[in-house]
Design a protein around this motif. Structure first.
Motif, PDB file in Angstrom:
ATOM      1  N   GLY A   1       0.821  -1.202   0.000  1.00  0.00           N
ATOM      2  CA  GLY A   1       0.000   0.000   0.000  1.00  0.00           C
ATOM      3  C   GLY A   1       0.855   1.253   0.000  1.00  0.00           C
ATOM      4  O   GLY A   1       2.068   1.196  -0.238  1.00  0.00           O
ATOM      5  N   GLN A   2       0.236   2.386   0.315  1.00  0.00           N
ATOM      6  CA  GLN A   2       0.936   3.664   0.366  1.00  0.00           C
ATOM      7  C   GLN A   2       1.111   4.095   1.816  1.00  0.00           C
ATOM      8  O   GLN A   2       0.177   4.003   2.616  1.00  0.00           O
ATOM      9  CB  GLN A   2       0.183   4.737  -0.407  1.00  0.00           C
ATOM     10  CG  GLN A   2       0.296   4.592  -1.925  1.00  0.00           C
ATOM     11  CD  GLN A   2      -0.293   5.778  -2.654  1.00  0.00           C
ATOM     12  OE1 GLN A   2      -1.352   6.256  -2.318  1.00  0.00           O
ATOM     13  NE2 GLN A   2       0.406   6.248  -3.675  1.00  0.00           N
ATOM     14  N   ASP A   3       2.314   4.591   2.144  1.00  0.00           N
ATOM     15  CA  ASP A   3       2.579   5.036   3.500  1.00  0.00           C
ATOM     16  C   ASP A   3       2.151   6.503   3.678  1.00  0.00           C
ATOM     17  O   ASP A   3       1.539   7.098   2.786  1.00  0.00           O
ATOM     18  CB  ASP A   3       4.049   4.835   3.858  1.00  0.00           C
ATOM     19  CG  ASP A   3       4.991   5.577   2.914  1.00  0.00           C
ATOM     20  OD1 ASP A   3       4.571   6.591   2.316  1.00  0.00           O
ATOM     21  OD2 ASP A   3       6.150   5.147   2.768  1.00  0.00           O
TER      22      ASP A   3
ATOM     23  N   SER B   1       9.205   3.565  -1.810  1.00  0.00           N
ATOM     24  CA  SER B   1       9.761   3.832  -3.133  1.00  0.00           C
ATOM     25  C   SER B   1       8.699   4.475  -4.004  1.00  0.00           C
ATOM     26  O   SER B   1       7.502   4.282  -3.803  1.00  0.00           O
ATOM     27  CB  SER B   1      10.242   2.528  -3.777  1.00  0.00           C
ATOM     28  OG  SER B   1      10.597   2.719  -5.121  1.00  0.00           O
ATOM     29  N   GLU B   2       9.150   5.260  -4.991  1.00  0.00           N
ATOM     30  CA  GLU B   2       8.207   5.876  -5.920  1.00  0.00           C
ATOM     31  C   GLU B   2       7.611   4.846  -6.873  1.00  0.00           C
ATOM     32  O   GLU B   2       6.525   5.032  -7.395  1.00  0.00           O
ATOM     33  CB  GLU B   2       8.917   6.959  -6.735  1.00  0.00           C
ATOM     34  CG  GLU B   2       9.383   8.137  -5.894  1.00  0.00           C
ATOM     35  CD  GLU B   2      10.175   9.119  -6.716  1.00  0.00           C
ATOM     36  OE1 GLU B   2      10.357   8.875  -7.917  1.00  0.00           O
ATOM     37  OE2 GLU B   2      10.620  10.129  -6.161  1.00  0.00           O
ATOM     38  N   LEU B   3       8.343   3.763  -7.113  1.00  0.00           N
ATOM     39  CA  LEU B   3       7.913   2.828  -8.149  1.00  0.00           C
ATOM     40  C   LEU B   3       8.254   1.403  -7.763  1.00  0.00           C
ATOM     41  O   LEU B   3       9.406   1.061  -7.568  1.00  0.00           O
ATOM     42  CB  LEU B   3       8.605   3.183  -9.475  1.00  0.00           C
ATOM     43  CG  LEU B   3       8.222   2.329 -10.682  1.00  0.00           C
ATOM     44  CD1 LEU B   3       6.783   2.606 -11.078  1.00  0.00           C
ATOM     45  CD2 LEU B   3       9.137   2.629 -11.853  1.00  0.00           C
ATOM     46  N   TYR B   4       7.237   0.567  -7.598  1.00  0.00           N
ATOM     47  CA  TYR B   4       7.452  -0.867  -7.495  1.00  0.00           C
ATOM     48  C   TYR B   4       6.110  -1.556  -7.667  1.00  0.00           C
ATOM     49  O   TYR B   4       5.059  -0.943  -7.572  1.00  0.00           O
ATOM     50  CB  TYR B   4       8.120  -1.246  -6.167  1.00  0.00           C
ATOM     51  CG  TYR B   4       7.215  -1.283  -4.949  1.00  0.00           C
ATOM     52  CD1 TYR B   4       6.927  -0.118  -4.250  1.00  0.00           C
ATOM     53  CD2 TYR B   4       6.661  -2.470  -4.500  1.00  0.00           C
ATOM     54  CE1 TYR B   4       6.118  -0.142  -3.135  1.00  0.00           C
ATOM     55  CE2 TYR B   4       5.847  -2.493  -3.382  1.00  0.00           C
ATOM     56  CZ  TYR B   4       5.584  -1.328  -2.699  1.00  0.00           C
ATOM     57  OH  TYR B   4       4.776  -1.366  -1.595  1.00  0.00           O
ATOM     58  N   THR B   5       6.154  -2.832  -7.897  1.00  0.00           N
ATOM     59  CA  THR B   5       4.909  -3.571  -7.979  1.00  0.00           C
ATOM     60  C   THR B   5       4.469  -3.937  -6.566  1.00  0.00           C
ATOM     61  O   THR B   5       5.189  -3.716  -5.597  1.00  0.00           O
ATOM     62  CB  THR B   5       5.080  -4.864  -8.799  1.00  0.00           C
ATOM     63  OG1 THR B   5       5.857  -5.796  -8.020  1.00  0.00           O
ATOM     64  CG2 THR B   5       5.786  -4.590 -10.111  1.00  0.00           C
ATOM     65  N   SER B   6       3.288  -4.515  -6.447  1.00  0.00           N
ATOM     66  CA  SER B   6       2.773  -4.879  -5.126  1.00  0.00           C
ATOM     67  C   SER B   6       3.288  -6.243  -4.678  1.00  0.00           C
ATOM     68  O   SER B   6       2.930  -6.712  -3.602  1.00  0.00           O
ATOM     69  CB  SER B   6       1.243  -4.913  -5.171  1.00  0.00           C
ATOM     70  OG  SER B   6       0.804  -5.898  -6.084  1.00  0.00           O
ATOM     71  N   ARG B   7       4.124  -6.889  -5.491  1.00  0.00           N
ATOM     72  CA  ARG B   7       4.562  -8.247  -5.181  1.00  0.00           C
ATOM     73  C   ARG B   7       5.710  -8.225  -4.170  1.00  0.00           C
ATOM     74  O   ARG B   7       6.770  -7.654  -4.429  1.00  0.00           O
ATOM     75  CB  ARG B   7       5.008  -8.972  -6.455  1.00  0.00           C
ATOM     76  CG  ARG B   7       3.844  -9.548  -7.273  1.00  0.00           C
ATOM     77  CD  ARG B   7       3.182  -8.518  -8.161  1.00  0.00           C
ATOM     78  NE  ARG B   7       2.028  -9.030  -8.862  1.00  0.00           N
ATOM     79  CZ  ARG B   7       2.075  -9.561 -10.079  1.00  0.00           C
ATOM     80  NH1 ARG B   7       3.218  -9.669 -10.700  1.00  0.00           N
ATOM     81  NH2 ARG B   7       0.986  -9.990 -10.657  1.00  0.00           N
ATOM     82  N   PHE B   8       5.518  -8.849  -3.013  1.00  0.00           N
ATOM     83  CA  PHE B   8       6.568  -8.954  -2.019  1.00  0.00           C
ATOM     84  C   PHE B   8       6.482 -10.321  -1.361  1.00  0.00           C
ATOM     85  O   PHE B   8       5.493 -11.047  -1.500  1.00  0.00           O
ATOM     86  CB  PHE B   8       6.445  -7.849  -0.962  1.00  0.00           C
ATOM     87  CG  PHE B   8       5.276  -8.026  -0.022  1.00  0.00           C
ATOM     88  CD1 PHE B   8       5.420  -8.696   1.185  1.00  0.00           C
ATOM     89  CD2 PHE B   8       4.028  -7.511  -0.339  1.00  0.00           C
ATOM     90  CE1 PHE B   8       4.349  -8.864   2.048  1.00  0.00           C
ATOM     91  CE2 PHE B   8       2.952  -7.667   0.515  1.00  0.00           C
ATOM     92  CZ  PHE B   8       3.099  -8.352   1.720  1.00  0.00           C
TER      93      PHE B   8
ATOM     94  N   VAL C   1       9.808  -6.677  -5.241  1.00  0.00           N
ATOM     95  CA  VAL C   1      10.066  -6.287  -6.632  1.00  0.00           C
ATOM     96  C   VAL C   1       9.990  -4.770  -6.688  1.00  0.00           C
ATOM     97  O   VAL C   1       8.950  -4.177  -6.400  1.00  0.00           O
ATOM     98  CB  VAL C   1       9.053  -6.919  -7.597  1.00  0.00           C
ATOM     99  CG1 VAL C   1       9.300  -6.428  -9.016  1.00  0.00           C
ATOM    100  CG2 VAL C   1       9.154  -8.437  -7.541  1.00  0.00           C
ATOM    101  N   ILE C   2      11.097  -4.144  -7.044  1.00  0.00           N
ATOM    102  CA  ILE C   2      11.196  -2.696  -7.028  1.00  0.00           C
ATOM    103  C   ILE C   2      11.641  -2.210  -8.401  1.00  0.00           C
ATOM    104  O   ILE C   2      12.183  -2.977  -9.193  1.00  0.00           O
ATOM    105  CB  ILE C   2      12.171  -2.235  -5.930  1.00  0.00           C
ATOM    106  CG1 ILE C   2      12.001  -0.746  -5.619  1.00  0.00           C
ATOM    107  CG2 ILE C   2      13.611  -2.568  -6.286  1.00  0.00           C
ATOM    108  CD1 ILE C   2      12.704  -0.318  -4.347  1.00  0.00           C
ATOM    109  N   GLY C   3      11.411  -0.937  -8.708  1.00  0.00           N
ATOM    110  CA  GLY C   3      11.725  -0.453 -10.056  1.00  0.00           C
ATOM    111  C   GLY C   3      12.468   0.858 -10.068  1.00  0.00           C
ATOM    112  O   GLY C   3      12.321   1.684  -9.165  1.00  0.00           O
ATOM    113  N   ASP C   4      13.290   1.040 -11.081  1.00  0.00           N
ATOM    114  CA  ASP C   4      13.896   2.333 -11.378  1.00  0.00           C
ATOM    115  C   ASP C   4      13.031   3.024 -12.422  1.00  0.00           C
ATOM    116  O   ASP C   4      12.722   2.442 -13.468  1.00  0.00           O
ATOM    117  CB  ASP C   4      15.312   2.158 -11.935  1.00  0.00           C
ATOM    118  CG  ASP C   4      16.252   1.538 -10.909  1.00  0.00           C
ATOM    119  OD1 ASP C   4      16.046   1.794  -9.721  1.00  0.00           O
ATOM    120  OD2 ASP C   4      17.173   0.805 -11.312  1.00  0.00           O
ATOM    121  N   THR C   5      12.633   4.264 -12.163  1.00  0.00           N
ATOM    122  CA  THR C   5      11.724   4.955 -13.069  1.00  0.00           C
ATOM    123  C   THR C   5      12.356   5.185 -14.428  1.00  0.00           C
ATOM    124  O   THR C   5      13.553   5.426 -14.544  1.00  0.00           O
ATOM    125  CB  THR C   5      11.284   6.309 -12.487  1.00  0.00           C
ATOM    126  OG1 THR C   5      12.448   7.105 -12.217  1.00  0.00           O
ATOM    127  CG2 THR C   5      10.505   6.119 -11.208  1.00  0.00           C
TER     128      THR C   5
END
Length: 706
Positions: free
Chosen positions: A645-647, A671-678, A690-694
C-alpha cells in the motif's frame, strides 16, 4: 552445422536463416547492416541462439561447436571477445553474453521467433510465411518477416490467416516523465493527456497543439487529473480529478476560442467513489453523455457509470462481476449504439465485453490471452476492437469472429491507444520502470539496516517468493531469456531456471510449501506445482479464475481460491498425493499465520474480512479494512498482517498492521515505483520486494495503419 531454422529477433538485431547472419533493418524492413563473422564465430553465436538463457560450459562449446575434447581457453575467449566486440556488448554490464565465472557463458538477450508482414505498398503482392512453432516467444514475438518475399513459400489458398504488420513509434510529447491517457480532438489538431514529472506523484492535465507543437497546462492543482476526453465538438474536455481514498470528481473544462490556450470554466459534473482508481472518459458521439468507471459506494469493485448532460444525473450502467476488481474501461462505438468494456477477473485476467444500448443486453466476447490492457479503441467501421498487450503488440478482435489476433507488433511497449481521423494509432509508449528484486530489513522487527539487490538482469523481474527454509533458494520470475521463466536463486549466487515456457505466459503468484520442497505457481490462470529438481505439472485443465495462493503451516499443502460458475471457493491441494478438497465455500481469501494461530478469510460477495485467533473472532480496525479495499498482496504473521500500500508520505511500501497495537506502520523507506509483489522471510526479519527504477513514458504516433 547446428543453426536456427526460424527468423529470430535477437536484442536489437534480426537473425535470417537464409543468410545465416544477424542483420539490422530500416523502417521499411530492408537489410541495413549485416554482422559479418567467420564460420567459427558464427557457429558459436548460432549455438547461443539455439540455447538462450541457459548456462553453457566451455566443455559444452568444445564438444558441440569445435567437436573437440580440448582446446586452449584462449581460443574460446578470443571468439567470445569478437562476438562482444561486434555486438557492442559490455563485459561488465552485458546485454548479450554474460560470463559466469569459472563455469561458462549465458546468452541473456531476448531471442524470439518472428513472423511479420511489412507495411503494404500499392504494388505489393500478398505473401505468406510458413507456420513455425513459437519455441521462445509469445504476444510480443510475432515480428518482421513478410518483406523478404523471396524467402517465402507460395500462399496457400486455403489459408486465410491475417498478416501482422511491424510499426515504429515516433514520439509526439517527449517530456521528462510520464505522459499518458491521450485524447485527440475530432479534427486531429489538439492532444490532451496527463503528465507527471519524473520523481513527482501528482498529474497535471496538458494540451498540445500538434500543428505548432506548443504545450499548455490546463489543470495543475496538486491533485491527480486523469482520463481526459474531448467532446465531439472539441470545445470541452471531461476528466477525472482524483485524490485517492479522499475524494473523486468527474469534471468538465470549457476551452476558450483562442486556439484552446486558456480555460473558460472548470466545473464539477458529479462525484465518483473515493476508492476509485484512475479512469478514462468516453463521450457519446452525440455529446449527450459520457462513460467513466467509479468504485461502488463502499465496495472495492469498479463499475461503469454514465453521466447524462440533460438530466445532470449519473447512473450505474453495468453490474460488475463479483469475481474480481470490476469493470474499469468502457468506450462508445463510433455510431454510439454499442459499448465495449473491460472486466477484471480474479485481479489477474481480463474479459472483453459488449453492451448493445438498444436492447441493454451484454455479452462477453472473449477472455484476453497474455494481455491486461489499460485501454481499447473501436475501428472506424465498428467491426473490430483494438487494445494493447502486455508488451509491444497491438491486438485485435473482430466482432464477427471473436478471436484474439496480433494486428501490429511495434518497437516499444504500449499502455494506451487511440485512432486518429487518418486511421493512425496514437499511444502511450515506453517503460514506467525496470524491475528487479531487493532485500531489505523489516523495521518492525529488525533494526539492522539492509538494502541489497538479490536478483537483477537486463530484463524485468516481476515476482518473488521466499523459501520458508533459510538454506533453500528463493524463486524469481524473470524475463532474462525474453520470456517469463521461474528461476531458483541461492544465497551463494547459483541460479537455475526450472521452467521452460516456449511462449508468452502470465505468472501471477508463487508460494513455497512449508518444507520448501514444492513451489505452487499460478500461470495463465492455471495452477502448476514445481520441485527444486525441475519437475513440474499442471493441476487443472479448465482454466477457471484462480487466485490467492497460501500455504498450510502444518503440512506441505496449499490453499487457493477458485471460481466455478460465478461462485468462489477455497480449495486445499496436497502435492504429496496430488489431491484437492473443498475447504470453504463463498470465500476468496484464506491465509494462515506462520504457526497457524491466526486465520484471515474474506467473503467473496460482501468483501468482508474475518480474523480468527484460535477459532475466536477478532476485530479489525476500520483503517485496516479501508486499506484492504483493493485486494492488496497480504501475508499474515503471528504478530500482524503485512500488505502492500501507500505510507504516510504517499510512497509505495509494505505496511504492517499490529494485532496488539491495532495500528499501521511502514516496514521500509518506501519507493516511488514498485509492484505490489513482495515476500516475507519466515523469521519476518527481511522483506523481498520487486522494485523499479523509473523510466519514461511518451505519447507517440505509429507509422502504419491497421
Amino acid at each position: 552445422m547446428n543453426r536456427p531454422s526460424a527468423q529470430l529477433k535477437v536484442g536489437d538485431w534480426w537473425y535470417l536463416p537464409q543468410l545465416d547472419k544477424l542483420v539490422k533493418l530500416d523502417e521499411q524492413a530492408k537489410v541495413q547492416q549485416k554482422l559479418e563473422l567467420d564460420n567459427l564465430c558464427q557457429s558459436v553465436l548460432n549455438y547461443f541462439l539455439l540455447n538462450p538463457g541457459r548456462l553453457i560450459s566451455k566443455e559444452e562449446l568444445l564438444k558441440e561447436v569445435w567437436h573437440l575434447s580440448s582446446v586452449t581457453d584462449g581460443r574460446i575467449a578470443r571468439v567470445i571477445s569478437i562476438l562482444r566486440d561486434v555486438l557492442s556488448d559490455d563485459v561488465k554490464s552485458p546485454t548479450y553474453i554474460e560470463t559466469i565465472n569459472k563455469r561458462g557463458y549465458r546468452f541473456i538477450a531476448t531471442v524470439e521467433v518472428v513472423e511479420i508482414s511489412a507495411p503494404a505498398t500499392p504494388d505489393a503482392k500478398p505473401v505468406k510465411t510458413p507456420k513455425q512453432w513459437l519455441w521462445a516467444a509469445g504476444v510480443a514475438s510475432v515480428l518482421i518477416a513478410g518483406v523478404f518475399g523471396w524467402f517465402y513459400l507460395q500462399p496457400d489458398p486455403e489459408e486465410t490467416e491475417d498478416k501482422v504488420l511491424f510499426g515504429h513509434w515516433a514520439p509526439v510529447s517527449s517530456m521528462d516523465g510520464f505522459e499518458y491517457y491521450p485524447s485527440l480532438s475530432k479534427d486531429g489538431r489538439y492532444l490532451a493527456y496527463s503528465y507527471a514529472k519524473a520523481g513527482q506523484l501528482k498529474h497535471a492535465l496538458m494540451l498540445q497543439d500538434l500543428t505548432t507543437q506548443q504545450k499548455y497546462t490546463l489543470v495543475d492543482n496538486g491533485t491527480d487529473n486523469f482520463g481526459a476526453g474531448f467532446s465531439p465538438d472539441g470545445r470541452q474536455i471531461a476528466y477525472q480529478r482524483l485524490h485517492f481514498r479522499e475524494h473523486c470528481e468527474i469534471r468538465l473544462l470549457t476551452l476558450a476560442d483562442d486556439e484552446y490556450r486558456s480555460v473558460l470554466k472548470d466545473e464539477k459534473l458529479t462525484d465518483c467513489g473515493k476508492n476509485s482508481v484512475s479512469a478514462r472518459i468516453s463521450w457519446s458521439p452525440d455529446g449527450n453523455s459520457l462513460l467513466y468507471s467509479s468504485s461502488e459506494a463502499e465496495e472495492a469493485r469498479m463499475a461503469i457509470f454514465s453521466y447524462d448532460f440533460q438530466t445532470k444525473n449519473a447512473r450505474k450502467l453495468l453490474l460488475p462481476s463479483a469475481q474480481g476488481f470490476g469493470d474499469f474501461v468502457a468506450r462508445y462505438s463510433n455510431k454510439g449504439d454499442q459499448i465495449a468494456f473491460l472486466r477484471d477477473i480474479a485481479s489477474e485476467a481480463v474479459q472483453l465485453w459488449l453492451m448493445d444500448l438498444r436492447s441493454q443486453e451484454t455479452a462477453m466476447l472473449l477472455k484476453l490471452e497474455n494481455a491486461y490492457p489499460g485501454d481499447l479503441v473501436w475501428s472506424k467501421d465498428d467491426q473490430t476492437i483494438f487494445f494493447p498487450s502486455f508488451a509491444n503488440s497491438i491486438e485485435k478482435v473482430d466482432l464477427a469472429k471473436p478471436v484474439q489476433k496480433t494486428a501490429i507488433v511495434t518497437d516499444n511497449r504500449i499502455y494506451e491507444i487511440l485512432l486518429t481521423p487518418q486511421n493512425r494509432f496514437i499511444g502511450s509508449i515506453g517503460r514506467f520502470g525496470a524491475y528487479y528484486v531487493k532485500k531489505y530489513n523489516n523495521k518492525v522487527v529488525n533494526a539492522e539496516q539492509r538494502n541489497e539487490t538479490v536478483f537483477k538482469s537486463n530484463r524485468d523481474e516481476n515476482l518473488v517468493a521466499v523459501n520458508p527454509k533459510a538454506d533453500k533458494p528463493l524463486a524469481v520470475v524473470s524475463k532474462r531469456t525474453g520470456l517469463p521463466q521461474i528461476w531458483l536463486s541461492s544465497a551463494n549466487g547459483e541460479q537455475k531456471m526450472i521452467s521452460n515456457f516456449k511462449k508468452q505466459v502470465t505468472i501471477s503468484e508463487m508460494k513455497f510449501s512449508m518444507s520448501g520442497n514444492y513451489l505452487l505457481a499460478l500461470i495463465d490462470q492455471q495452477l502448476w506445482v514445481f520441485t527444486a529438481e525441475g519437475g513440474k505439472k499442471a493441476l487443472a485443465e479448465d482454466n477457471t479464475p484462480t487466485k490467492n495462493i497460501s500455504i498450510d503451516p502444518l503440512s506441505d499443502a496449499f490453499f487457493y481460491s477458485s471460481n466455478t460458475l460465478g461462485r468462489w471457493k477455497v480449495m486445499k491441494y496436497d502435492p504429496l498425493n496430488n489431491s484437492s478438497e473443498l475447504v470453504l465455500a463463498g470465500a476468496d481469501l484464506y491465509e494462515y499465520s506462520s504457526k497457524g494461530n491466526y486465520l484471515l478469510t474474506r467473503d467473496a460477495e460482501t468483501r468482508k474480512y474475518s480474523l480468527l485467533y484460535q477459532n475466536k473472532e477478532m476485530e479489525l480496525s476500520a483503517e485496516l479494512l479501508n486499506r484492504l479495499v483493493f485486494d492488496p498482496r497480504i501475508e499474515v504473521s503471528e504478530q500482524g498482517i503485512y500488505f502492500s500500500g501507500q505510507d504516510e508520505k504517499n510512497n509505495n511500501n509494505v505496511l504492517f498492521y499490529s494485532f496488539k497495537e491495532q495500528n499501521i506502520v511502514a516496514t521500509g523507506e518506501g519507493s516511488e515505483l514498485y509492484t505490489s509483489r513482495f515476500s516475507l522471510s519466515s523469521d519476518e526479519r527481511f522483506i523481498y520486494l520487486v522494485i523499479g527504477d523509473t523510466r519514461d513514458i511518451d505519447i507517440a504516433v505509429l507509422n502504419v495503419t491497421p
